[in-house]
Scaffold this motif. Structure first.
Motif, PDB file in Angstrom:
ATOM      1  N   UNK A   1       0.833  -1.208   0.000  1.00 13.59           N
ATOM      2  CA  UNK A   1       0.000   0.000   0.000  1.00 13.59           C
ATOM      3  C   UNK A   1       0.864   1.254   0.000  1.00 13.59           C
ATOM      4  N   UNK A   2       1.855   1.308   0.899  1.00 15.62           N
ATOM      5  CA  UNK A   2       2.726   2.477   0.978  1.00 15.62           C
ATOM      6  C   UNK A   2       3.491   2.666  -0.325  1.00 15.62           C
TER       7      UNK A   2
ATOM      8  N   UNK B   1       2.478   9.836  -5.213  1.00 16.89           N
ATOM      9  CA  UNK B   1       2.874  11.082  -4.558  1.00 16.89           C
ATOM     10  C   UNK B   1       3.974  11.814  -5.305  1.00 16.89           C
ATOM     11  N   UNK B   2       4.858  11.087  -5.963  1.00 13.57           N
ATOM     12  CA  UNK B   2       5.991  11.744  -6.629  1.00 13.57           C
ATOM     13  C   UNK B   2       5.840  11.779  -8.154  1.00 13.57           C
ATOM     14  N   UNK B   3       4.661  11.428  -8.660  1.00 14.93           N
ATOM     15  CA  UNK B   3       4.430  11.470 -10.098  1.00 14.93           C
ATOM     16  C   UNK B   3       4.370  12.919 -10.560  1.00 14.93           C
TER      17      UNK B   3
ATOM     18  N   UNK C   1       5.820  11.703   2.562  1.00 15.19           N
ATOM     19  CA  UNK C   1       6.198  12.868   3.364  1.00 15.19           C
ATOM     20  C   UNK C   1       6.586  14.044   2.463  1.00 15.19           C
ATOM     21  N   UNK C   2       7.227  13.740   1.339  1.00 15.68           N
ATOM     22  CA  UNK C   2       7.593  14.785   0.386  1.00 15.68           C
ATOM     23  C   UNK C   2       6.346  15.430  -0.213  1.00 15.68           C
ATOM     24  N   UNK C   3       5.311  14.625  -0.418  1.00 17.64           N
ATOM     25  CA  UNK C   3       4.048  15.146  -0.935  1.00 17.64           C
ATOM     26  C   UNK C   3       3.460  16.173   0.022  1.00 17.64           C
TER      27      UNK C   3
ATOM     28  N   UNK D   1      -4.176  17.604   6.988  1.00 15.81           N
ATOM     29  CA  UNK D   1      -4.468  16.956   5.709  1.00 15.81           C
ATOM     30  C   UNK D   1      -4.223  15.457   5.820  1.00 15.81           C
ATOM     31  N   UNK D   2      -3.087  15.080   6.378  1.00 14.17           N
ATOM     32  CA  UNK D   2      -2.734  13.669   6.554  1.00 14.17           C
ATOM     33  C   UNK D   2      -3.780  12.955   7.413  1.00 14.17           C
ATOM     34  N   UNK D   3      -4.146  13.565   8.538  1.00 12.12           N
ATOM     35  CA  UNK D   3      -5.127  12.955   9.446  1.00 12.12           C
ATOM     36  C   UNK D   3      -6.496  12.830   8.789  1.00 12.12           C
ATOM     37  N   UNK D   4      -6.892  13.834   8.025  1.00  9.88           N
ATOM     38  CA  UNK D   4      -8.185  13.778   7.353  1.00  9.88           C
ATOM     39  C   UNK D   4      -8.245  12.635   6.346  1.00  9.88           C
ATOM     40  N   UNK D   5      -7.216  12.528   5.519  1.00  5.21           N
ATOM     41  CA  UNK D   5      -7.210  11.480   4.504  1.00  5.21           C
ATOM     42  C   UNK D   5      -7.210  10.096   5.154  1.00  5.21           C
ATOM     43  N   UNK D   6      -6.303   9.891   6.123  1.00  2.00           N
ATOM     44  CA  UNK D   6      -6.188   8.577   6.758  1.00  2.00           C
ATOM     45  C   UNK D   6      -7.468   8.198   7.485  1.00  2.00           C
TER      46      UNK D   6
END
Length: 203
Positions: free
Chosen positions: A65-66, A73-75, A130-132, A153-158
Motif C-alpha cells: 500500500x505504501x 505522490x511523486x508522479x 512525506x515529500x508530498x 491533511x494527513x489525518x483527514x485522509x487517513x
C-alpha cells in the motif's frame, strides 16, 4: 531449497486467507495448516507462532500500500488534484484488499507504537508521501490551494479512508448493511472522500 520456498509461499497464502476471514484473534495455527494442506508440526517448523505469521503478512500488505501511494505522490506528471484523488482511491482499494490491516495497526499502536513507526518509516515509498506533504505546503503558498496544516491533511485522509474498515461491524450493524451494500459504500467513498478533501483545500 525450492521446496522450502514453495512451502513458505503456501503457508503465507493460507495465512492471508485465514486472517482475512477470522482476523488475528480468531485465527488458529491448525486452520492455517489445514488451508495450506500441511500438518501443524510442519507449520511450526517454518513459523513458530501465528503472531509471527501475521507480522509477515502485515509487513507485505502495508509495504504494498505504501509503495503504491509513494509512486502516486511523486508522479511529476499529475496535477495536485489528480494526485489527491489517486492517493485516496489507491489507499481505499489497498485496505479493501487487506481488511485485517486496520485492526492490526490499531493493536500495534496500542502495544508497540515505536516499532510500528520504525517499520513504516523503513518502507519504500514512505519518504515520498512525506515529500508530498511538503508539496502541499508549497501549493498553499502559491495560492493554488488554501493554506492548511499538512498534519491535518494527513489525518483527514487517513481517518476518512480507514474508519469504515476499522469499524466495519459497527457500521454494518447500525446502518444495516450486508457485505454487498458495504462494498458499494466503500466504492462510493473513493470519489466522495477526495471530493471532500478537495473542497476543503479550495482557495
Amino acid at each position: 531449497m525450492a521446496q522450502d520456498r514453495n512451502t513458505e509461499e503456501l503457508i503465507i497464502e493460507a495465512a492471508k486467507k485465514i486472517f482475512v476471514q477470522r482476523g488475528l484473534a480468531g485465527a488458529r495455527m491448525q486452520d492455517i495448516a489445514d488451508e495450506a494442506g500441511i500438518n501443524k508440526a510442519m507449520l511450526h517448523y517454518y513459523y513458530r507462532s501465528k503472531e509471527k505469521l501475521f507480522e509477515i503478512v502485515f509487513n507485505e500488505a502495508l509495504g504494498r500500500i505504501i509503495g503504491r501511494l509513494g509512486q502516486i505522490a511523486i508522479d511529476g506528471e499529475l496535477p495536485l488534484e489528480q494526485k489527491i484523488r489517486g492517493l485516496v482511491e489507491s489507499y481505499i482499494a489497498g485496505v479493501a484488499e487487506t481488511p485485517y490491516l486496520p485492526i492490526f495497526v490499531i493493536n500495534e499502536i496500542n502495544q508497540r507504537p515505536d516499532l510500528l513507526v520504525q517499520r513504516m518509516q523503513s518502507l519504500s515509498g514512505f519518504s515520498n508521501i512525506m515529500s508530498f506533504m511538503k508539496d502541499v505546503i508549497e501549493a498553499g503558498k502559491r495560492g493554488e490551494i488554501k493554506q492548511v496544516s499538512p498534519i491535518q491533511l494527513f489525518l483527514n485522509i487517513v481517518s476518512m479512508c480507514i474508519f469504515p474498515f476499522a469499524a466495519k461491524p459497527l457500521v454494518q450493524g447500525v446502518l444495516q448493511l450486508d457485505n454487498v451494500q458495504f462494498n458499494l459504500v466503500i466504492e462510493e467513498r473513493k470519489k466522495l472522500v477526495a471530493d471532500v478533501i478537495l473542497a476543503w483545500l479550495k482557495p
